[in-house]
Scaffold this motif. Sequence first.
Motif, PDB file in Angstrom:
ATOM      1  N   GLU A   1      40.099  37.834  -5.580  1.00  0.00           N
ATOM      2  CA  GLU A   1      39.583  37.079  -4.433  1.00  0.00           C
ATOM      3  C   GLU A   1      40.289  37.503  -3.138  1.00  0.00           C
ATOM      4  N   LEU A   2      41.606  37.674  -3.216  1.00  0.00           N
ATOM      5  CA  LEU A   2      42.356  38.073  -2.028  1.00  0.00           C
ATOM      6  C   LEU A   2      41.985  39.491  -1.600  1.00  0.00           C
ATOM      7  N   MET A   3      41.806  40.382  -2.563  1.00  0.00           N
ATOM      8  CA  MET A   3      41.413  41.753  -2.235  1.00  0.00           C
ATOM      9  C   MET A   3      40.045  41.762  -1.552  1.00  0.00           C
ATOM     10  N   LYS A   4      39.149  40.884  -1.996  1.00  0.00           N
ATOM     11  CA  LYS A   4      37.827  40.792  -1.373  1.00  0.00           C
ATOM     12  C   LYS A   4      37.944  40.253   0.051  1.00  0.00           C
ATOM     13  N   ARG A   5      38.797  39.274   0.265  1.00  0.00           N
ATOM     14  CA  ARG A   5      38.998  38.716   1.604  1.00  0.00           C
ATOM     15  C   ARG A   5      39.629  39.754   2.539  1.00  0.00           C
ATOM     16  N   MET A   6      40.500  40.608   1.987  1.00  0.00           N
ATOM     17  CA  MET A   6      41.051  41.721   2.772  1.00  0.00           C
ATOM     18  C   MET A   6      39.930  42.646   3.230  1.00  0.00           C
ATOM     19  N   GLU A   7      39.035  42.961   2.298  1.00  0.00           N
ATOM     20  CA  GLU A   7      37.921  43.866   2.603  1.00  0.00           C
ATOM     21  C   GLU A   7      37.033  43.283   3.703  1.00  0.00           C
ATOM     22  N   ILE A   8      36.733  41.991   3.595  1.00  0.00           N
ATOM     23  CA  ILE A   8      35.892  41.324   4.597  1.00  0.00           C
ATOM     24  C   ILE A   8      36.567  41.342   5.971  1.00  0.00           C
TER      25      ILE A   8
END
Length: 350
Positions: free
Chosen positions: A195-202
């Motif tokens: 989830e955190l990696m996805k939020r980084m990407e966003i």
Amino acid sequence: MKLSEFRFKLPEELIAKEPAPVRDESRLLVLHRKTGEIEHRIFKEIIEYFDDGDCFIFNDTKVCPARLYGNKEKTGAKIEVFLLRELNEENKLWDVLVEPARKIRIGNKLYFGLDDSMVAEVIDNTTSRGRTLRFLYDGPHDEFKANLFALGETPIPLYIKREPNAEDAERYQCIFAKNEGAVVAPAAGFHFSRELMKRMEIRGIDAGFLTMHSGLGNYREIDVEDLTKHRMDSEQMEVSEELVKLVNTAKDREKRVCAIGTSTLRAVESTVGMNGHIKAFSGWTNKFIFPPYDFTVCDSLVSNFHMPYSIMLMMVCAFGDYEKVMHAYNVAVKEKYRFGAYGDAMLITE
């Protein structure tokens, strides 16, 4: 600097024995190295300190189940074998540590598994505790490795002072781990969830990966007061052209570059070229970083809280300023942060 300058009082109860229930909900101490200001946050809030185009560098090494238990031929004595590295794939030669070392000599055979299906012969004494083993296995290399690792257990640090369990097989590993070869995990990466990696990407934060196979040299006791006389064990690493392009582009655009963990930081510093750029590299490094040291690539660092006298603590002090980091560690002890591989994290930034 001297070894004794890296002593601090760490209560035993602050050494984390288990991982946090949720990877990205560990505590995060933020140290601003210019001012010395300290903030207390939750790890998943780390992206609030970074913007679009900034770059995180991760270590994607995968930890081997490196600790095995075998029995010596004839006597049946129980022997602990710790796999350090594979020396020769064709001949199935491994560099290992054995305990108790006094019971093992060249020519001895060791049997592993409930049915003694895996056999190894001692063919060399490399150090007082180290040995070279030749595994006597007829079959494809992939099959051999799979069977060997099936006998092993997760090599959690000895300071955790408990037996490894099924949860460790998953949690003593980063979610992005893929290149097998480490026996010490890049623990700063434990805090990153999908989830955190996805939020980084966003948010537009780029993620780059290198490989540094961390070994037991990270935990080896330093036995010299003068740190210039300590010699690090060599560790295998690889920095790809893809990462070089990502990092150098970020530097050219004056974006932030954050190393996730001391192993990542050491690998980056082993490949520095001109103008704060890095170069592709595949090989070994024995670089030992301690204060004072000038870093030219990374301007931020994520690291767990390390043990007194450890080389990881020395590297963090070199990056964040010795006085400021040691003060932050004293604050962390006072505020009961969790220390060690399964502990909380620290972000050092501008």
